[in-house]
Design a protein around this motif. Structure first.
Motif, short mmCIF file in Angstrom:
data_model
loop_
_atom_site.label_atom_id
_atom_site.label_comp_id
_atom_site.label_asym_id
_atom_site.label_seq_id
_atom_site.Cartn_x
_atom_site.Cartn_y
_atom_site.Cartn_z
N ALA A 165 0.71 -1.17 -0.14
CA ALA A 165 0.05 -0.17 -0.14
C ALA A 165 0.96 1.19 0.11
O ALA A 165 0.66 2.23 -0.75
CB ALA A 165 -0.98 0.06 1.24
N GLY A 166 1.89 1.08 0.90
CA GLY A 166 2.98 2.34 0.83
C GLY A 166 3.61 2.61 -0.76
O GLY A 166 3.62 3.69 -1.04
N MET A 167 3.93 1.59 -1.22
CA MET A 167 4.29 1.48 -2.50
C MET A 167 3.51 2.27 -3.58
O MET A 167 3.72 3.02 -4.33
CB MET A 167 4.85 0.25 -2.82
N HIS A 168 2.22 1.61 -3.43
CA HIS A 168 1.25 2.35 -4.44
C HIS A 168 1.04 3.81 -4.07
O HIS A 168 1.01 4.59 -5.10
CB HIS A 168 -0.05 1.58 -4.31
N VAL B 256 2.14 0.41 -11.62
CA VAL B 256 2.00 -0.58 -10.56
C VAL B 256 3.38 -1.41 -10.72
O VAL B 256 4.13 -0.97 -11.74
CB VAL B 256 0.92 -1.41 -10.75
N HIS B 257 3.50 -2.41 -9.76
CA HIS B 257 4.73 -3.28 -10.26
C HIS B 257 4.53 -3.91 -11.37
O HIS B 257 5.45 -4.34 -12.07
CB HIS B 257 4.79 -4.02 -8.79
N GLY B 258 3.46 -4.59 -11.46
CA GLY B 258 3.05 -5.35 -12.62
C GLY B 258 3.34 -6.73 -12.68
O GLY B 258 2.79 -7.77 -13.53
N ASP B 259 4.40 -7.18 -11.91
CA ASP B 259 4.55 -8.77 -11.94
C ASP B 259 4.80 -9.02 -10.45
O ASP B 259 6.02 -9.81 -10.18
CB ASP B 259 5.99 -9.10 -12.73
N LEU C 94 -4.72 -1.21 -12.56
CA LEU C 94 -5.49 -1.08 -11.27
C LEU C 94 -4.20 -1.64 -10.22
O LEU C 94 -3.92 -2.61 -10.59
CB LEU C 94 -6.58 -2.05 -11.59
N ALA C 95 -4.23 -0.82 -9.40
CA ALA C 95 -3.42 -1.40 -8.37
C ALA C 95 -3.65 -2.45 -7.60
O ALA C 95 -2.90 -3.37 -7.02
CB ALA C 95 -3.32 -0.15 -7.05
N LEU C 96 -4.73 -2.93 -7.87
CA LEU C 96 -5.20 -4.29 -7.22
C LEU C 96 -4.55 -5.55 -7.98
O LEU C 96 -4.71 -6.56 -7.26
CB LEU C 96 -6.78 -4.48 -7.35
N ARG C 97 -3.96 -5.22 -9.06
CA ARG C 97 -3.52 -6.35 -9.93
C ARG C 97 -2.14 -6.95 -9.08
O ARG C 97 -1.95 -8.13 -9.17
CB ARG C 97 -3.08 -5.67 -11.33
N ASP C 98 -1.56 -5.77 -8.41
CA ASP C 98 -0.33 -6.31 -7.78
C ASP C 98 -0.94 -7.17 -6.51
O ASP C 98 -0.28 -8.22 -6.21
CB ASP C 98 0.34 -5.19 -7.10
N GLY D 125 -4.86 -11.55 5.99
CA GLY D 125 -3.38 -10.85 6.67
C GLY D 125 -3.24 -9.64 5.47
O GLY D 125 -2.99 -8.53 5.90
N LEU D 126 -3.03 -10.34 4.30
CA LEU D 126 -2.45 -9.08 3.14
C LEU D 126 -3.70 -8.18 3.08
O LEU D 126 -3.22 -7.00 2.88
CB LEU D 126 -2.59 -9.87 1.93
N LEU D 127 -4.95 -8.68 2.73
CA LEU D 127 -5.77 -7.74 2.57
C LEU D 127 -6.14 -6.68 3.58
O LEU D 127 -6.44 -5.70 3.30
CB LEU D 127 -7.32 -8.44 2.44
N ALA D 128 -6.13 -7.13 4.88
CA ALA D 128 -6.21 -6.30 6.01
C ALA D 128 -4.84 -5.31 6.00
O ALA D 128 -5.07 -3.87 6.22
CB ALA D 128 -6.41 -6.96 7.37
N GLY D 129 -3.70 -5.75 5.90
CA GLY D 129 -2.81 -4.71 5.90
C GLY D 129 -2.85 -3.82 4.79
O GLY D 129 -2.16 -2.77 4.81
N TYR D 130 -3.20 -4.27 3.71
CA TYR D 130 -3.29 -3.27 2.50
C TYR D 130 -4.39 -2.16 2.63
O TYR D 130 -4.21 -1.09 2.02
CB TYR D 130 -3.34 -4.27 1.18
#
Length: 430
Positions: free
Chosen positions: A239-242, A305-308, A342-346, A378-383
């Motif tokens: 999230a910080g990266m985005h 986005v990062h993309g990969d 879309l950032a959600l792709r990452d 965990g990932l979804l909550a952290g993001y």
């Protein structure tokens, strides 16, 4: 400063004549198994005995410019030279692959831009096992690794995202990426084209004691240890990266809502079904989800986005996460690797990684489902993923797009792993 490539001389042509036998044994060479036409398009002279050859390789679907740095030495190779680094003899001198050579490294750093670093080129160590590029670990005067130089083996006109994006992230104040310390650009003229300017490589800060994210997740799964806590921290890092990417590159509205994603999903299905015909049985489920996505009136803005992004593209060190490898697929067009998305792709890419980590870690059945559910939560909550219906639907579609790609990749390359994306398709299509 941009280094200018000059017209190849007789020695350069002799070296390229040797590459037809030497290149196919390199892991990073993209034209294995076919007879490629190799043509020198320019040479960057870094020092009297150090040259960077830019070589156009063309064969079937491969059409790229390769970077081959070489050192020319009189007589036999120096004692201790890796036999694999010996290219042959040209102009009466021995030709050596220069990627880990102190003479190349010193002259590369002398011609580089950026803040720089005090490194010991004589103690450089080439990283083995890389598929696309060549990386060299460079210690500081005290012998502690200080930087890692990535020599880009495939070069292209334009701004390489693996160098440009970290530079912008650091400039925006985000420290979750290894900072670029030095970089080199060159100018050359490709066959039949206008003058090109592209990056040859980058020296980035070394991340001490780093653990590969995928290996860490697999180990946790194998030990039966939950990953949700680390996944939560990873979500916050992404999230910080985005946020930093928006500050650095901006964002743009998506005027057609979910329609573009729906079309892309159906295109992915058509491609996947042509490659793996059994996937056509999933068509009704994919189409139903695409129809739902097409009815989404508004989606988040598109951004860099990062993309990969997957667990193999993150490192764990000193109690935190770092994100690496922003290059994307080296052979993909630059425009495709830098297109806003879309950032959600990452986020979807990381969610898919949890399925792989559980399987490789040896979990199956209910234990695998419980482990991945914990990591996903965990990932979804952290993001900070919004739990509304539209966000959940978009994320599901992006996961499905990635899983269809995985199904083709595994069928072609790792048939024993085919059950991993197949199980993902079952879950996503219900």
């Amino acid at each position: 400063m941009i280094l200018d490539a000059v017209v190849p001389d007789q020695v350069d042509h002799e070296v390229v004549g040797l590459l037809g036998a030497w290149l196919p044994r390199r892991r990073w060479y993209p034209a294995k198994g076919v007879d490629a036409q190799l043509t020198p398009v320019g040479t960057v002279h870094l020092a009297d005995d150090v040259r960077v050859l830019l070589v156009h390789a063309r064969a079937d679907a491969v059409d790229v410019v390769l970077q081959v740095p070489v050192v020319l030495v009189s007589g036999a190779p120096p004692p201790g030279t890796d036999p694999a680094a010996v290219v042959g003899t040209a102009g009466g001198r021995t030709v050596l692959d220069a990627a880990g050579d102190a003479r190349f490294l010193a002259s590369w750093l002398a011609g580089a831009d950026g803040p720089g670093a005090q490194v010991d080129v004589a103690a450089a160590r080439v990283v083995t096992g890389e598929q696309s590029n060549t990386s060299v670990v460079l210690p500081g005067p005290d012998g502690v690794p200080l930087g890692i130089l990535k020599v880009l083996r495939t070069v292209a006109d334009g701004v390489n995202p693996d160098i440009d994006v970290p530079r912008h992230l650091v400039e925006s104040g985000w420290d979750g990426v290894p900072a670029p310390l030095a970089w080199v650009q060159a100018r050359w003229t490709p066959p039949g084209g206008p003058t090109a300017v592209g990056y040859l490589g980058v020296l980035s800060a070394f991340v001490p004691g780093a653990q590969d994210g995928f290996e860490l997740a697999c180990a946790r799964a194998g030990e039966g240890r939950a990953f949700g806590d680390l996944a939560g921290e990873l979500g916050a890092t992404v999230a910080g990266m985005h946020g930093a990417l928006v500050r650095a590159f901006g964002a743009e509205a998506t005027p057609d809502g979910g329609a573009a994603l729906a079309r892309a999903l159906m295109d992915r299905l058509a491609w996947a079904s042509a490659a793996v015909p059994s996937l056509a049985a999933r068509a009704d489920g994919v189409r139903a989800l695409a129809d739902e996505v097409a009815r989404v009136a508004a989606t988040p803005p598109r951004q860099r986005v990062h993309g990969d992004l997957h667990l193999g593209q993150v490192l764990r060190s000193t109690g935190r996460w770092f994100v690496i490898d922003f290059e994307g697929e080296p052979l993909a067009p630059l425009e495709a690797r830098t297109r806003p998305d879309l950032a959600l792709r990452d986020v979807a890419g990381l969610l898919r990684s949890f399925d792989y980590a559980a399987a490789v870690g040896g979990l199956t059945g209910a234990p695998a489902a419980a482990w991945t559910a914990d990591a996903r939560a965990g990932l979804l909550a952290g993001y900070g993923v919004d739990g509304d219906d539209a966000s959940s639907l978009l994320l599901r579609a992006l996961e499905l797009d990635k899983t269809l790609y995985e199904a083709v990749y595994e069928a072609r390359n790792r048939p024993t792993w085919e059950p991993i994306p197949q199980a993902g398709l079952d879950r996503l299509l219900g």
